[in-house]
Design a protein around this motif. Structure first.
Motif, short mmCIF file in Angstrom:
data_model
loop_
_atom_site.label_atom_id
_atom_site.label_comp_id
_atom_site.label_asym_id
_atom_site.label_seq_id
_atom_site.Cartn_x
_atom_site.Cartn_y
_atom_site.Cartn_z
N MET A 108 0.83 -1.19 0.00
CA MET A 108 0.00 0.00 0.00
C MET A 108 0.87 1.25 0.00
SD MET A 108 -2.93 -1.42 -0.02
CE MET A 108 -4.14 -0.18 0.38
N GLN A 109 0.44 2.23 -0.81
CA GLN A 109 1.15 3.50 -0.79
C GLN A 109 0.17 4.63 -0.49
OE1 GLN A 109 1.84 2.56 -4.63
NE2 GLN A 109 3.13 0.88 -3.88
N PHE A 110 0.70 5.68 0.13
CA PHE A 110 -0.14 6.84 0.39
C PHE A 110 -0.45 7.52 -0.93
CE2 PHE A 110 -0.86 11.28 1.53
CZ PHE A 110 -1.90 11.10 2.44
N ALA A 111 -1.71 7.89 -1.13
CA ALA A 111 -2.08 8.45 -2.42
C ALA A 111 -2.88 9.73 -2.28
CB ALA A 111 -2.89 7.43 -3.22
N GLY A 112 -2.96 10.25 -1.07
CA GLY A 112 -3.70 11.49 -0.86
C GLY A 112 -5.15 11.34 -1.27
N LEU A 113 -5.63 12.30 -2.04
CA LEU A 113 -7.04 12.30 -2.40
C LEU A 113 -7.30 11.59 -3.74
CD1 LEU A 113 -8.00 15.90 -1.28
CD2 LEU A 113 -8.75 13.76 -0.23
N ALA A 114 -6.31 10.86 -4.23
CA ALA A 114 -6.43 10.26 -5.57
C ALA A 114 -7.70 9.44 -5.74
CB ALA A 114 -5.21 9.40 -5.86
N ASN A 115 -8.03 8.64 -4.73
CA ASN A 115 -9.24 7.81 -4.83
C ASN A 115 -10.50 8.67 -4.93
OD1 ASN A 115 -8.19 5.17 -4.82
ND2 ASN A 115 -7.80 5.32 -2.62
#
Lengths: 270, 296, 423
Positions: free
Chosen positions: B53-60
């Motif tokens: 898992m990687q941090f993706a901010g608000l991408a989702n």
């Protein structure tokens, strides 16, 4: 006079039609339990002679007694625990309401608005770490306290006359005593409703037992039913018998508890 | 002076007892709902599968804006909500009112029969609904015989009629369920209020709107919130009766979440993001309903 | 009950063979599978055979439906608790690649386990391997068949032979004639189910993804041809659409249609009505015309046995599979007559059990016939995003039948799949 008579007849016709539409699938299901697979799929509406054959096939196929007992035990424990925990909380939220409790109620309400699929993995991890897989405790824990039931008891407590509380206090009853001796008997119909819907929800719960009930001995009825439709060929007579058996407990519970709707309660508000 | 102080003491003592009543339940909800919800929220800001898992901010959340299937499923459940919930709750209220009449014959039978749909197994009732609405099914035969239609309608193949079937199925299953809440509440209303209204000369309709509806407001609020929530999280009916078809015309948000979690290459973080959008939406609707309905 | 019987048997054997030395002492291998008439039954028979080879290992079979296996598998992996999974899982072929690639290190690499994969049908090995490594022991055969009511064909003046090795246009031509003469459509299908489309694609050795795993939908001429055939089948009334699986089964069990095209496991449902005994026949499915690699052979459904890589019983599980599903002709001979479980284990195909005539199909030796089909099924890779693509194609079919042109419907399907792949 004639006008109200017509209205009366219309009322019965309306209720009768609504009742027929409501029970048709259930009646068909019970009838289908006595038919062969082919007749079930052909939409046969008359009882057949295959009940015994279906029953033998079902008991040879699955340990239905074990599954019924598992479901019953889980659902009863969940229902009793929920009623105790949630009814006292709902009563507390209403009778002792202040800004803090009103706010907390609103926060708790949010908990029912998240799809279960979103929280089931963290829940599964918690249960796994506590070594509770395949236990009734694991089944019951996340369902004991639900915002829905608390809210139901809170809203219903609004019908509980304050005069009773005041006069009971003057009579020297403790706060818990008022809840136990006054509120519970008066709110019988609410308890009956809550009992029915909680039992039904626990009885029909699928996703949660699916992931936590790992051992075959801990399988519940819904899991057993899903086994019956998983193969390349499904025996629909057997299936209909199994689901007929699976809905009976809910119906029995409803018939037992529904009397509280009929009696009506006369409050002595003097 | 001493009396007010005493009173104040009593009030705070009662408040503390009140907290003792509510805290066990609240604690359980915090442990078994809010803690996992927090984990899910955290997940919704990440991407990846399993341990990767990687941090993706608000991408989702940004992705949602261009997700056509999400928009379709959202529109679908809002359509169901607008059509179905008002019809169902009105019907449930009317039935509860009729069944609360002590002079009504066969009350027990009617009450039981109307409740039973929600206890009926999903397997058997979806089987029946699919076959009743088949091209050569019961509904087409009935409508043809009544001369209401000239050629059979392919109910489940047309986007709007398929939606209609779902609305009917939901109403069929949940009206009796809501009715019993109203019935239970009506039991708690003092019968003398009705008697007084009868002496007053108020007609049945007037009694219904002037007494029953206002008296039932707390429970109507409850059922409205629960039904709104239930419809936005709809899964069973669309999964079993139409499987989201035709061409996604009935797919629900929960079904999309299910696909993303268990059928497709698993996208739990994105599914979590969708869950939170639903959450905010339902919470917003519930807030409005509380504003309107939760007055003491 | 079934499980406890196996256990008792194993206990008895264990006691009688206490002196024999075995590599795996007192291990229990747990298996998840889902069909008591089929793969569960096969597993029980395998357990019996293995009990004689290695009595120290107990095979614990737990009935678990496929959808539930997938849910539990995903949950366990996401929660980091793969220890809750069994040692052997039966996995649907169309989900195998997805699970192996998405959940690395969960499934044991069986390539160098000593199991001889060259003894299985090529298309099956292709479906169960990723990057040239084998991750599952192939099990059941989903070779596509065209099963037809020979009596209905006769009524219209046709023979079963007329349907062998034909093209879809020949099928449609005869279908129109049979419909006109007997009033019966040739087959039925669940509306919006892409199964027939998938079978058509594989029959020409094509899939919805290319060799690199990229989406191959919008400009896929094979796919376009299959959909054109599908639309014509619906429009001519040769293929009727029904609402669900139950109505599909009923349509041929009640004789409202003259046949069905599906994976050979559909035979289990065909043989239900006693009164149709002897009236059926089996042949291969029609082939496409414009597509260069078109054949009359395809596959639909099927599953394979995987082993959990981090299981303490991994070696015992592999040894068990090697001695049974990947090494025992006897096992396949035992399970065939009562379950119709057709193997993809080629040595079993030579067994006498496979050439016995089947009464329901007028004495035709259908098992030998279908085993022959299986050896000719073109190889494809279903890919990681198979379910995403299937659903998108299902939507496209509904749109095309509602009047949308095929190109734009496929364009949208491709965009949908692409969107679901991008993360």
């Amino acid at each position: 006079m004639t006008k109200s008579k017509i209205a009366n007849v219309l009322k019965y016709v309306f209720l009768f039609v609504a009742a027929m539409i409501s029970i048709f699938p259930l009646v068909w299901m019970f009838i289908s339990a006595t038919n062969t697979s082919g007749d079930v799929l052909g939409g046969r509406l008359l009882p057949g002679t295959n009940l015994l054959v279906n029953f033998r096939a079902l008991t040879a196929r699955a340990d239905i007694g074990q599954a019924l007992w598992n479901s019953l035990r889980n659902a009863l424990v969940a229902t009793v625990a929920s009623l105790v925990v949630c009814s006292i909380a709902g009563y507390g939220f209403e009778v002792y309401h202040d800004r803090g409790k009103d706010f907390l109620m609103r926060v708790l309400l949010l908990s029912m608005m998240i799809p279960f699929a979103a929280i089931m993995i963290p829940l599964f991890m918690m249960v796994g770490q506590l070594n509770l897989l395949s236990t009734t405790t694991a089944f019951v824990l996340p369902t004991v306290s639900t915002a829905f039931l608390i809210f139901l008891f809170r809203q219903s407590a609004r019908y509980f006359p304050r005069d009773i509380i005041e006069s009971s206090r003057l009579d020297g009853l403790s706060e818990l005593g008022i809840f136990l001796r006054m509120y519970i008997p008066v709110m019988r119909s609410t308890y009956a409703t809550a009992g029915i819907i909680t039992f039904m929800a626990a009885w029909n719960n699928y996703l949660w037992p699916l992931i936590i009930m790992q051992s075959e001995e801990s399988r519940t009825m819904p899991l057993l039913l899903s086994n019956l439709v998983a193969g390349y060929v499904t025996d629909y007579g057997l299936l209909m018998l199994a689901i007929s058996i699976s809905v009976l407990p809910t119906i029995v519970i409803f018939l037992l508890l529904q009397r509280s709707f009929a009696e009506g309660i006369v409050l002595s508000v003097k | 002076m001493a009396k007010t102080l005493n009173n104040l003491k009593l009030k705070s003592r009662q408040s503390i007892i009140g907290w003792a009543f509510v805290i066990p339940a609240a604690l359980l909800i915090f442990i078994f709902y809010f803690y996992p919800i927090g984990r899910a929220l955290f997940l919704s800001f990440q991407t990846g599968i399993g341990a990767n898992m990687q941090f993706a901010g608000l991408a989702n959340y940004r992705r949602l804006l261009s997700d056509n299937l999400f928009k379709t499923s959202l529109t679908n459940v809002l359509t169901f909500l607008a059509l179905q919930v008002p019809i169902m709750l009105t019907l449930a209220l009317a039935l509860a009112y009729l069944l609360n009449d002590k002079t009504l014959k066969f009350r027990g039978f009617f009450r039981t029969a109307l409740f039973l749909p929600c206890a009926t197994s999903l397997v058997s009732y979806s089987l029946i609904f699919r076959s009743m609405f088949a091209l050569d099914g019961f509904v087409n035969a009935l409508l043809t015989n009544l001369n209401l239609i000239t050629s059979p309608i392919n109910w489940l193949a047309n986007p709007w009629t398929a939606k209609l079937v779902i609305v009917l199925a939901l109403t069929w299953r949940w009206t009796g369920y809501n009715m019993i809440f109203y019935l239970a509440a009506l039991q708690n209303i003092d019968a003398s209020i009705f008697e007084a209204a009868v002496i007053d000369g108020a007609g049945a309709a007037a009694r219904f709107f002037r007494i029953v509806v206002p008296m039932l407001r707390p429970i109507i609020l409850l059922t409205a919130i629960v039904s709104t929530n239930g419809t936005l999280q709809l899964f069973d009916e669309t999964f079993n009766i139409t499987n989201g078809g035709p061409a996604n015309a009935t797919i629900s948000i929960s079904q999309y979440i299910y696909r993303l979690s268990f059928q497709y290459s698993p996208r739990f973080s994105y599914a979590a993001a969708i869950s939170f959008v639903v959450f905010i939406l339902v919470a917003f609707l519930a807030m409005i309903q509380m504003r309107v309905g939760d007055q003491r | 009950m079934r499980r406890s019987q196996v256990k008792v048997l194993l206990c008895v054997l264990m006691l009688s063979l206490l002196t024999s030395s075995a590599a795996f002492a007192n291990q229990t291998v747990t298996v998840w599978a889902w069909d008591p008439a089929f793969n569960l039954y096969a597993m029980e028979e395998a357990a019996k055979i293995y009990a004689e080879i290695n009595p120290d290992v107990t095979i614990n079979i737990v009935e678990t439906p496929w959808d539930d296996i997938q849910t539990r598998l995903t949950t366990a992996v996401m929660a980091g608790q793969t220890g809750t999974l069994p040692d052997i899982m039966l996995i649907q072929d169309n989900a195998l690649m997805k699970n192996v690639i998405d959940f690395p290190h969960v499934f044991a690499d069986l390539t160098d386990s000593g199991i001889d994969f060259s003894q299985f049908a090529d298309f099956k090995v292709s479906l169960t391997s990723v990057d040239g490594r084998n991750y599952a022991v192939p099990f059941d055969n989903g070779a596509a068949i065209n099963a037809l009511r020979v009596d209905v064909l006769h009524e219209a003046g046709y023979e079963l032979e007329d349907f062998k090795d034909i093209t879809w246009s020949e099928y449609i031509e005869m279908g129109k004639d049979i419909l006109a003469k007997t009033g019966k459509p040739l087959h039925s299908i669940v509306a919006e189910s892409p199964d027939l489309i998938m079978a058509g694609l594989q029959s020409a050795g094509t899939w919805m993804f290319d060799e690199n795993g990229d989406v191959f939908i919008a400009n896929n001429d094979v796919l376009k041809e299959v959909i054109e055939v599908y639309v014509e089948l619906v429009n001519t009334g040769i293929m009727v659409q029904v609402n669900d699986w139950e109505q599909y089964i009923t349509s041929f069990n009640r004789g409202t249609v003259a046949g069905t095209i599906n994976g050979c496991w559909i035979i289990g449902s065909i043989v239900l009505p006693e009164e149709q005994k002897g009236l059926w026949g089996v042949t291969n499915m029609p082939r496409l015309e414009r597509s260069p690699n078109a054949t009359n052979y395809s596959s639909q459904g099927g599953s394979s046995w995987t082993v959990r890589a981090d299981s303490p019983n991994k070696d015992a599980a592999i040894d068990f599979l090697a001695h049974t599903f990947a090494g025992s002709v006897e096992l396949y001979e035992t399970i065939l007559p009562s379950s119709g479980a057709l193997a993809t284990y080629l040595p079993a195909g030579d067994s006498a059990a496979y050439s016995i005539p089947h009464e329901f199909f007028g004495g035709q030796a259908i098992y030998a016939e279908i085993t022959d089909y299986a050896s000719r099924v073109p190889q494809v890779k279903y890919g990681v995003y198979n379910y995403e693509a299937r659903d998108a194609i299902g939507v496209a079919i509904a749109q095309v039948l509602a009047g949308r042109d095929i190109d734009s419907a496929l364009m949208e399907a491709e965009e949908t799949v692409r969107f679901l792949m991008e993360f």
